[in-house]
Design an enzyme around this catalytic site. Structure first.
Site, PDB file in Angstrom:
ATOM      1  N   GLU A 123     -20.790  22.406  33.342  1.00  0.00           N
ATOM      2  CA  GLU A 123     -21.357  21.046  33.331  1.00  0.00           C
ATOM      3  C   GLU A 123     -20.811  20.192  32.181  1.00  0.00           C
ATOM      4  O   GLU A 123     -21.569  19.769  31.292  1.00  0.00           O
ATOM      5  CB  GLU A 123     -22.880  21.193  33.217  1.00  0.00           C
ATOM      6  CG  GLU A 123     -23.663  19.968  33.604  1.00  0.00           C
ATOM      7  CD  GLU A 123     -25.133  20.316  33.677  1.00  0.00           C
ATOM      8  OE1 GLU A 123     -25.567  20.717  34.768  1.00  0.00           O
ATOM      9  OE2 GLU A 123     -25.839  20.219  32.649  1.00  0.00           O
ATOM     10  N   PRO A 124     -19.517  19.962  32.169  1.00  0.00           N
ATOM     11  CA  PRO A 124     -18.939  19.210  31.053  1.00  0.00           C
ATOM     12  C   PRO A 124     -19.153  17.709  31.181  1.00  0.00           C
ATOM     13  O   PRO A 124     -19.113  17.160  32.283  1.00  0.00           O
ATOM     14  CB  PRO A 124     -17.443  19.521  31.180  1.00  0.00           C
ATOM     15  CG  PRO A 124     -17.241  19.684  32.657  1.00  0.00           C
ATOM     16  CD  PRO A 124     -18.504  20.326  33.177  1.00  0.00           C
TER      17      PRO A 124
ATOM     18  N   ARG B   5     -21.285   6.766  17.753  1.00  0.00           N
ATOM     19  CA  ARG B   5     -21.104   8.145  17.290  1.00  0.00           C
ATOM     20  C   ARG B   5     -20.881   8.272  15.771  1.00  0.00           C
ATOM     21  O   ARG B   5     -21.509   9.121  15.140  1.00  0.00           O
ATOM     22  CB  ARG B   5     -19.966   8.828  18.053  1.00  0.00           C
ATOM     23  CG  ARG B   5     -20.141   8.823  19.567  1.00  0.00           C
ATOM     24  CD  ARG B   5     -19.160   9.723  20.290  1.00  0.00           C
ATOM     25  NE  ARG B   5     -19.443  11.111  20.033  1.00  0.00           N
ATOM     26  CZ  ARG B   5     -18.723  11.888  19.259  1.00  0.00           C
ATOM     27  NH1 ARG B   5     -17.632  11.439  18.692  1.00  0.00           N
ATOM     28  NH2 ARG B   5     -19.092  13.134  19.057  1.00  0.00           N
TER      29      ARG B   5
ATOM     30  N   TYR C 264     -23.734  10.454  14.038  1.00  0.00           N
ATOM     31  CA  TYR C 264     -23.411  11.871  13.727  1.00  0.00           C
ATOM     32  C   TYR C 264     -22.331  12.018  12.675  1.00  0.00           C
ATOM     33  O   TYR C 264     -21.804  13.130  12.506  1.00  0.00           O
ATOM     34  CB  TYR C 264     -22.876  12.583  14.982  1.00  0.00           C
ATOM     35  CG  TYR C 264     -23.573  12.314  16.280  1.00  0.00           C
ATOM     36  CD1 TYR C 264     -24.838  12.833  16.543  1.00  0.00           C
ATOM     37  CD2 TYR C 264     -22.950  11.569  17.282  1.00  0.00           C
ATOM     38  CE1 TYR C 264     -25.449  12.608  17.763  1.00  0.00           C
ATOM     39  CE2 TYR C 264     -23.559  11.349  18.504  1.00  0.00           C
ATOM     40  CZ  TYR C 264     -24.807  11.858  18.729  1.00  0.00           C
ATOM     41  OH  TYR C 264     -25.416  11.643  19.945  1.00  0.00           O
TER      42      TYR C 264
ATOM     43  N   CYS D 298     -25.578  -5.845  11.260  1.00  0.00           N
ATOM     44  CA  CYS D 298     -26.265  -5.956   9.980  1.00  0.00           C
ATOM     45  C   CYS D 298     -26.962  -4.658   9.599  1.00  0.00           C
ATOM     46  O   CYS D 298     -28.205  -4.565   9.620  1.00  0.00           O
ATOM     47  CB  CYS D 298     -27.243  -7.126  10.019  1.00  0.00           C
ATOM     48  SG  CYS D 298     -26.339  -8.666  10.008  1.00  0.00           S
ATOM     49  N   GLU D 299     -26.186  -3.671   9.312  1.00  0.00           N
ATOM     50  CA  GLU D 299     -26.682  -2.360   8.858  1.00  0.00           C
ATOM     51  C   GLU D 299     -25.620  -1.833   7.910  1.00  0.00           C
ATOM     52  O   GLU D 299     -24.433  -1.840   8.259  1.00  0.00           O
ATOM     53  CB  GLU D 299     -26.754  -1.364  10.035  1.00  0.00           C
ATOM     54  CG  GLU D 299     -27.730  -1.683  11.121  1.00  0.00           C
ATOM     55  CD  GLU D 299     -29.110  -1.093  10.900  1.00  0.00           C
ATOM     56  OE1 GLU D 299     -29.280  -0.249   9.999  1.00  0.00           O
ATOM     57  OE2 GLU D 299     -30.028  -1.507  11.629  1.00  0.00           O
TER      58      GLU D 299
ATOM     59  N   TYR E 137     -19.463   9.230  25.551  1.00  0.00           N
ATOM     60  CA  TYR E 137     -20.543   8.781  24.675  1.00  0.00           C
ATOM     61  C   TYR E 137     -20.122   7.550  23.873  1.00  0.00           C
ATOM     62  O   TYR E 137     -20.520   7.370  22.734  1.00  0.00           O
ATOM     63  CB  TYR E 137     -21.021   9.924  23.754  1.00  0.00           C
ATOM     64  CG  TYR E 137     -21.397  11.157  24.545  1.00  0.00           C
ATOM     65  CD1 TYR E 137     -22.532  11.172  25.335  1.00  0.00           C
ATOM     66  CD2 TYR E 137     -20.585  12.303  24.538  1.00  0.00           C
ATOM     67  CE1 TYR E 137     -22.867  12.288  26.090  1.00  0.00           C
ATOM     68  CE2 TYR E 137     -20.913  13.423  25.295  1.00  0.00           C
ATOM     69  CZ  TYR E 137     -22.047  13.401  26.071  1.00  0.00           C
ATOM     70  OH  TYR E 137     -22.369  14.506  26.825  1.00  0.00           O
TER      71      TYR E 137
HETATM   72  N1  LLP Z   1     -25.630  19.129  30.454  1.00  0.00           N
HETATM   73  C1  LLP Z   1     -26.724  18.736  29.792  1.00  0.00           C
HETATM   74  C2  LLP Z   1     -28.036  19.149  30.270  1.00  0.00           C
HETATM   75  C3  LLP Z   1     -26.590  17.933  28.653  1.00  0.00           C
HETATM   76  O1  LLP Z   1     -27.672  17.551  27.994  1.00  0.00           O
HETATM   77  C4  LLP Z   1     -25.306  17.540  28.224  1.00  0.00           C
HETATM   78  C5  LLP Z   1     -25.136  16.691  27.054  1.00  0.00           C
HETATM   79  C6  LLP Z   1     -24.184  17.981  28.969  1.00  0.00           C
HETATM   80  C7  LLP Z   1     -24.390  18.784  30.071  1.00  0.00           C
HETATM   81  C8  LLP Z   1     -22.785  17.596  28.618  1.00  0.00           C
HETATM   82  O2  LLP Z   1     -22.421  17.997  27.345  1.00  0.00           O
HETATM   83  P1  LLP Z   1     -20.895  17.793  26.876  1.00  0.00           P
HETATM   84  O3  LLP Z   1     -20.018  18.631  27.764  1.00  0.00           O
HETATM   85  O4  LLP Z   1     -20.588  16.361  26.978  1.00  0.00           O
HETATM   86  O5  LLP Z   1     -20.875  18.259  25.460  1.00  0.00           O
HETATM   87  N2  LLP Z   1     -24.063  11.870  22.250  1.00  0.00           N
HETATM   88  C9  LLP Z   1     -23.505  13.103  21.723  1.00  0.00           C
HETATM   89  C10 LLP Z   1     -23.492  14.191  22.748  1.00  0.00           C
HETATM   90  C11 LLP Z   1     -24.863  14.416  23.360  1.00  0.00           C
HETATM   91  C12 LLP Z   1     -24.823  15.402  24.484  1.00  0.00           C
HETATM   92  C13 LLP Z   1     -26.086  15.354  25.264  1.00  0.00           C
HETATM   93  N3  LLP Z   1     -26.114  16.271  26.346  1.00  0.00           N
HETATM   94  C14 LLP Z   1     -22.123  12.828  21.172  1.00  0.00           C
HETATM   95  O6  LLP Z   1     -21.692  11.689  21.225  1.00  0.00           O
HETATM   96  O7  LLP Z   1     -21.486  13.726  20.627  1.00  0.00           O
END
Ligand code: LLP
Length: 424
Positions: A279-280, A318, A322, A352-353, A381
């Site tokens: 699930e990427p 981001r 983070y 403005c931060e 993201y």
């Molecule tokens: N499946 C579920 C249930 C999730 O919550 C997520 C991400 C993914 C799959 C996909 O994850 P990925 O392959 O993209 O790592 N905003 C953060 C990342 C938050 C991810 C939230 N969930 C960032 O910008 O790094």
């Protein structure tokens, strides 16, 4: 065209028939630009992880929900998740059918669960109370449960979603409660999923979590196990953000070989003929996206050199959220190719931060007013986390097709959009 710092995108012909300057002039900045060939390549790489029949890629839409990109993914044979009515709406706009969408969400109202059911989706629940809520409206139907394998991974505490310190998933100690609720509501457990967190660069933790999940599933009563249709091992596959430092990529060959071996031998051992999904989100879209911004002001405050741009934290959240690193290219066009030795520069936005910092003390050739910056790996993201904070408008999005042409796939918001929901 030679530029101040553009070797990476030059080598990929990222901008197709265009230059960043053309694109900025045509569509304005800030501007998200996606490259179709790079997107397709990432889809194929993910699909190539395993040749096991039933292995598939469930793209996690939260990373980027633009339907133009989703349509390309669908052509590449990916399916999608949805975690909100909005994501479901976008998936449907892109042409995904109910069988191609899994509803993987948390803490939903009864109405939201009902909406997913009305759309014919298989719904994953990540708590006992949500299992009860779904049971009440879906008695005799199917359900998927999200288990917490007890280990997590990720680039920041805010994105680790497995283990004790997170809100996600059901504790496997509750399996007997799950089975009795399935019984109570005559529901069939059609799927199990997990997601341990976002951005790992070593395959070990992911494979370990997959082994743990498959071990748990193997312990299910056989009448439950034999009705399972889908096992979703989650996402989190990282990409190297430090392009100019030559950061190593995640070893997809090693990961794929081990994953394939794991799922195919497990399926054989347990007579499982259902689907295995990964699930990427990030891996599919991050590298196909670049955010263009304009430099409008340069100054020194004390000894620090500040470069003022239109890439505020509302456009790319981001770094502020983070401390994420995104590499930055500098485009100046043909006239002024005067480069300097790198010097520390702090690149900031127009919000403005004081935390509105894209890059702090970043060693780069001297940036000038009028330069265009390319923020790399912004496809995941990026736009999906953009907001209208400070009543700034969300940017436009452009797709560079495989033929190198540029097409607007979302126009820049207009001032009237800010008033769209007002009751005045
Ligand atoms: N499946 C579920 C249930 C999730 O919550 C997520 C991400 C993914 C799959 C996909 O994850 P990925 O392959 O993209 O790592 N905003 C953060 C990342 C938050 C991810 C939230 N969930 C960032 O910008 O790094």
């Amino acid at each position: 065209m030679p530029d101040i710092r553009s070797q990476y995108t030059d080598s990929l012909h990222f901008y197709g028939k265009h230059s960043p300057h053309d694109l900025a002039a045509m569509f304005g900045t800030p501007l998200y630009i996606y490259n179709e060939s790079i997107l397709r390549r990432a889809c194929r790489e993910m699909k190539g992880l395993s040749s096991h029949p039933g292995f598939g890629v469930n793209y996690s839409v939260k990373a980027n929900a633009n339907p133009a990109l989703l349509r390309i993914m669908r052509e590449e044979g990916l399916v999608v998740d949805a975690m909100s009515p909005g994501e479901l709406f976008m998936n449907k706009l892109a042409g995904f059918t109910a069988a191609e969408i899994l509803y993987i969400s948390n803490n939903n109202s009864q109405a939201e669960l009902q909406n997913a059911l009305d759309n014919g989706l298989l719904v994953s629940v990540d708590s006992i109370s949500q299992l009860e809520s779904l049971g009440r409206i879906n008695s005799g139907g199917k359900v998927m449960v999200r288990l917490n394998p007890g280990i997590g991974a990720g680039h920041h505490a805010k994105v680790i979603t497995g283990g004790k310190d997170t809100k996600f998933g059901i504790d496997p100690n509750m399996l007997s409660v799950i089975f009795s609720l399935l019984e109570k509501y005559k529901m069939t457990l059609a799927g199990v999923n997990q997601h341990i967190g976002s951005l790992f660069m070593e395959p070990t933790g992911y494979l370990e979590a997959a082994r743990i999940l498959l071990g748990m599933i193997a312990s299910f009563p056989s009448q439950v196990l034999h009705k399972l249709e889908v096992i979703d091992l989650g996402g989190g596959f990282g990409i190297p953000y430090r392009k100019y430092d030559g950061e190593a990529r995640l070893d997809m060959v090693l990961l794929g070989t081990s994953l394939h071996e794991l799922v195919s031998s497990w399926a054989k051992q347990h007579g499982y003929t259902g689907r295995f999904l990964v699930e990427p989100g990030r891996y599919v879209v991050a590298e196909c996206g670049i955010l263009l911004g304009s430099v409008y002001a340069v100054k020194n405050n004390g000894s620090r050199r500040y470069v003022g741009t239109d890439v505020g934290l509302n456009v790319l959240m981001r770094p502020a959220m983070y401390d994420s690193f995104h590499d930055i290219e500098i485009y100046r066009g043909a006239e002024a190719l005067n480069t300097t030795e790198p010097l520390p520069q702090t690149i900031v936005g127009n919000i403005c931060e004081s935390g509105d910092i894209l890059a702090k003390d970043r060693m780069l050739p001297e940036i000038h007013e009028g330069d265009i910056l390319g923020i790399l790996d912004a496809g995941a993201y990026g736009f999906s986390m953009a907001s209208t904070y400070n009543q700034r408008l969300r940017p436009a999005e452009v797709l560079i097709g495989c033929d190198g042409s540029a097409r607007l796939i979302r126009h820049r918001e207009k001032l009237e959009d800010l008033a769209a929901c007002l009751e005045v």
